[in-house]
Structure formats: C-alpha cells, structure tokens
Design an enzyme around this catalytic site. Structure first.
Site, short mmCIF file in Angstrom:
data_model
loop_
_atom_site.label_atom_id
_atom_site.label_comp_id
_atom_site.label_asym_id
_atom_site.label_seq_id
_atom_site.Cartn_x
_atom_site.Cartn_y
_atom_site.Cartn_z
N SER A 12 1.00 -1.26 0.09
CA SER A 12 0.12 0.00 0.04
C SER A 12 0.81 1.26 -0.06
O SER A 12 1.58 1.53 1.20
CB SER A 12 -0.98 0.05 1.39
OG SER A 12 -1.60 1.33 1.49
N HIS A 37 -1.42 -1.34 -4.28
CA HIS A 37 -2.51 -0.93 -3.55
C HIS A 37 -2.51 0.46 -3.41
O HIS A 37 -1.65 0.99 -2.70
CB HIS A 37 -2.59 -1.78 -2.11
CG HIS A 37 -3.92 -1.70 -1.61
ND1 HIS A 37 -4.77 -2.43 -2.01
CD2 HIS A 37 -4.10 -0.86 -0.60
CE1 HIS A 37 -5.96 -2.14 -1.09
NE2 HIS A 37 -5.48 -1.24 -0.16
N ASP A 39 -4.81 3.57 -1.81
CA ASP A 39 -5.85 3.83 -0.69
C ASP A 39 -6.14 5.20 -1.08
O ASP A 39 -5.59 6.21 -0.75
CB ASP A 39 -5.12 3.62 0.65
CG ASP A 39 -5.05 2.16 1.01
OD1 ASP A 39 -6.08 1.51 1.11
OD2 ASP A 39 -3.96 1.67 1.45
N MET A 41 -8.91 8.09 0.01
CA MET A 41 -9.63 8.53 1.05
C MET A 41 -9.97 9.87 1.26
O MET A 41 -9.13 10.52 0.79
CB MET A 41 -8.54 8.43 2.53
CG MET A 41 -8.17 7.08 2.87
SD MET A 41 -7.38 6.86 4.23
CE MET A 41 -6.45 5.10 4.30
N HIS A 70 -8.49 1.03 -3.63
CA HIS A 70 -9.45 0.82 -2.62
C HIS A 70 -10.09 2.24 -2.21
O HIS A 70 -9.30 3.06 -1.86
CB HIS A 70 -8.50 0.36 -1.40
CG HIS A 70 -9.28 0.09 -0.15
ND1 HIS A 70 -8.84 -0.17 0.83
CD2 HIS A 70 -10.70 0.17 -0.17
CE1 HIS A 70 -9.46 -0.38 1.91
NE2 HIS A 70 -10.94 -0.26 1.48
N MET A 72 -12.27 4.51 -0.36
CA MET A 72 -12.71 4.61 1.14
C MET A 72 -13.26 6.24 0.91
O MET A 72 -12.76 6.99 1.50
CB MET A 72 -11.57 4.51 2.22
CG MET A 72 -11.20 3.27 2.27
SD MET A 72 -9.60 2.82 3.06
CE MET A 72 -8.48 3.21 1.69
N MET A 141 -11.34 -6.30 5.61
CA MET A 141 -10.54 -5.30 6.33
C MET A 141 -10.19 -5.84 7.68
O MET A 141 -11.03 -6.38 8.57
CB MET A 141 -11.35 -4.01 6.59
CG MET A 141 -11.55 -3.19 5.34
SD MET A 141 -10.26 -2.64 4.23
CE MET A 141 -9.23 -1.82 5.63
N ASP A 177 -6.78 -6.65 4.23
CA ASP A 177 -6.08 -5.54 4.48
C ASP A 177 -6.03 -4.84 5.72
O ASP A 177 -7.06 -4.36 6.48
CB ASP A 177 -6.68 -4.38 3.30
CG ASP A 177 -6.25 -3.09 3.06
OD1 ASP A 177 -5.35 -2.84 3.79
OD2 ASP A 177 -7.07 -2.52 2.56
C1 DX5 Z 1 -6.25 1.29 5.72
C2 DX5 Z 1 -5.66 0.99 4.27
C3 DX5 Z 1 -4.72 -0.21 4.38
C4 DX5 Z 1 -3.65 0.32 5.14
C5 DX5 Z 1 -2.78 -0.83 5.32
O1 DX5 Z 1 -7.32 2.03 5.73
O2 DX5 Z 1 -6.91 0.41 3.73
O3 DX5 Z 1 -4.12 -0.31 3.03
O4 DX5 Z 1 -2.54 1.27 4.23
O5 DX5 Z 1 -1.63 -0.34 5.97
P1 DX5 Z 1 -0.63 -1.31 7.17
O6 DX5 Z 1 -0.12 -2.57 6.40
O7 DX5 Z 1 0.35 -0.24 7.64
O8 DX5 Z 1 -1.91 -1.71 8.35
ZN ZN Z 2 -6.69 -0.42 1.55
#
Ligand code: DX5
Ligand code: ZN
Length: 229
Positions: A12, A37, A39, A41, A70, A72, A141, A177
């Site tokens: 990620s 990956h 993320d 947000m 992903h 969010m 998750m 994840d």
């Molecule tokens: C959390 C994200 C994950 C995150 C994982 O909201 O969706 O992808 O980056 O990070 P680690 O591996 O540090 O938990």
């Molecule tokens: Zn993620």
C-alpha cells in the site's frame, strides 16, 4: 489480469514517501511486489485524506503490475468512471459508502475494471452471498479503515474462512487489508486469502535509496505467506 489463487503481496503506497510516488512504486515492483494498492480516502467516509483520480492517473505509467484502487470515499458512484479512466485494474468499494452496493459493483465492471467489495471489521457477511456473481474480489478489512500502521484484528481470520467457503469455485480473490505482517501472513493465507495488502510491513526501514530493504520485507511476507499455502 489473469486469475490465480497463489499468494500475492500488494504494497500500500499509503506508507510510501508522498513526495516521491513514481520512484516508490517502481522500487517496490522491482523488489517483487505483485500488485500496487492505492488507498483513496476523502475525509468523510474515513477520517483521513489521501489522493484522488488525477493522482491515480499519474501513478499509472509507473505501475507494471496491477493498480488496485481501494475507494474509502462517500458517494463512490461519483468517482468510478474517473478511476477507471485513470487505469485502475481493480476498484474496491465499501457497502456502507453508498445506497446501492449492487448497482455500484455493476458500474465498476461496466467501466471496465474488476469489482471489489470491502468489508469492515464490523460488517456482517450476510449480504455477500447475493453479490457473488457481481464481484471479482472481496477485501476483508483487518483494521478499521483510515490509517496505516494499525494492529491486525484477529476476528478477520474466521471471516476469511467463512468467505472462502462461500466463494467455492468462483474466480474471486480474497484480499486482506490492515496490520498484515510476517507473523500473521501464514495464518491469513491458510484461512483462504490470496492477496496480502501491506503498507508499514513493506515500507518500514526502506527508501528509494535503500530499496533492498523493501525487497527483504516483501520476501519475509512471501515466505510467511507460502508457509500457510
Ligand atoms: C487502511 C488501508 C490499508 C493500509 C494498510 O485504511 O486500507 O491499505 O494502508 O496499512 P498497514 O499495512 O500499515 O496496516
Ligand atoms: Zn487499503
């Protein structure tokens, strides 16, 4: 994208140097990453803001493997076309983030991407059985979304196993994840997952000046994952 259930490591870039995404992506791929990956947000669905579709389009030329987005974000339907145009191979959404998850998943496929369904730690698995023909990936998750570096929630393991049984022979990836480290990677794969997202566990201690650390971190995850396969 061809389908297989072999263990895959998906760093990620939430844990990468935000001033240096292109080089960070190339470094983790050179060091053995299977997917990248991304993320996304928005500060509404989760309490953090990262980047949008314009940034994803800028990442794309640096990604040789799979761009795994992903989402969010609140109102994901407003953004699916933009992320598909940005070159996302997979777009994953949370059922809580919009009013009609089935329609949202359909629109991801219609836009030309693989459709992923992300399940928060407290989300029931009940409705998933009715979506199995409309998804290519389930993201379990193992932390509450919003931040990297949180601890793995062990209840994710029986959830993975239940989903694996529900999926049967269908070509659906199970991705996990949050809080994935070498210590739990074997159990996660043994429970039935095939894609391990890892932010901190891949990027910790390394940099584009010391990419071999990424290589060691990825190799440690892969060795642990194989022990559970
Ligand atoms: C959390 C994200 C994950 C995150 C994982 O909201 O969706 O992808 O980056 O990070 P680690 O591996 O540090 O938990
Ligand atoms: Zn993620």
């Amino acid at each position: 994208m061809t389908f297989d259930r072999s263990p895959k490591i998906a760093p990620s870039i939430l844990s990468a140097d935000f001033a240096n995404f292109g080089a960070e992506i190339r470094a983790v791929e050179d060091q053995g990453a299977d997917w990248v990956h991304v993320d996304v947000m928005d500060g509404h669905f989760v309490p953090n803001i990262t980047f949008g579709a314009v940034a994803a389009a800028a990442f794309r030329p640096h990604i040789r493997t799979v761009m795994d987005v992903h989402l969010m974000v609140a109102r994901p339907d407003d953004w699916i076309a933009d992320f598909a145009r940005a070159g996302a191979d997979v777009i994953t959404v949370h059922p809580e983030s919009g009013p009609h998850i089935h329609r949202t998943l359909q629109s991801i496929r219609k836009a030309g991407a693989k459709a992923g369904l992300a399940l928060n730690p407290g989300t029931g698995l009940d409705g998933v059985q009715w979506l199995l023909d409309d998804i290519d990936l389930i993201c379990v998750m193992s932390v509450n979304p919003g931040f990297g570096g949180q601890s793995f929630i062990p209840a994710a393991l029986p959830r993975i196993a239940a989903l694996r049984a529900m999926i049967g022979d269908r070509p659906i990836h199970i991705e996990v994840d949050g809080g994935v480290v070498p210590d739990n990677a074997g159990a996660i794969i043994a429970a039935g997952a095939d894609v391990l997202v890892a932010g901190s566990a891949v990027f910790k201690g390394g940099s584009t000046a010391a990419p071999e650390v990424y290589g060691r971190n990825i190799a440690a995850l892969r060795a642990a994952a194989r022990s559970g396969a």
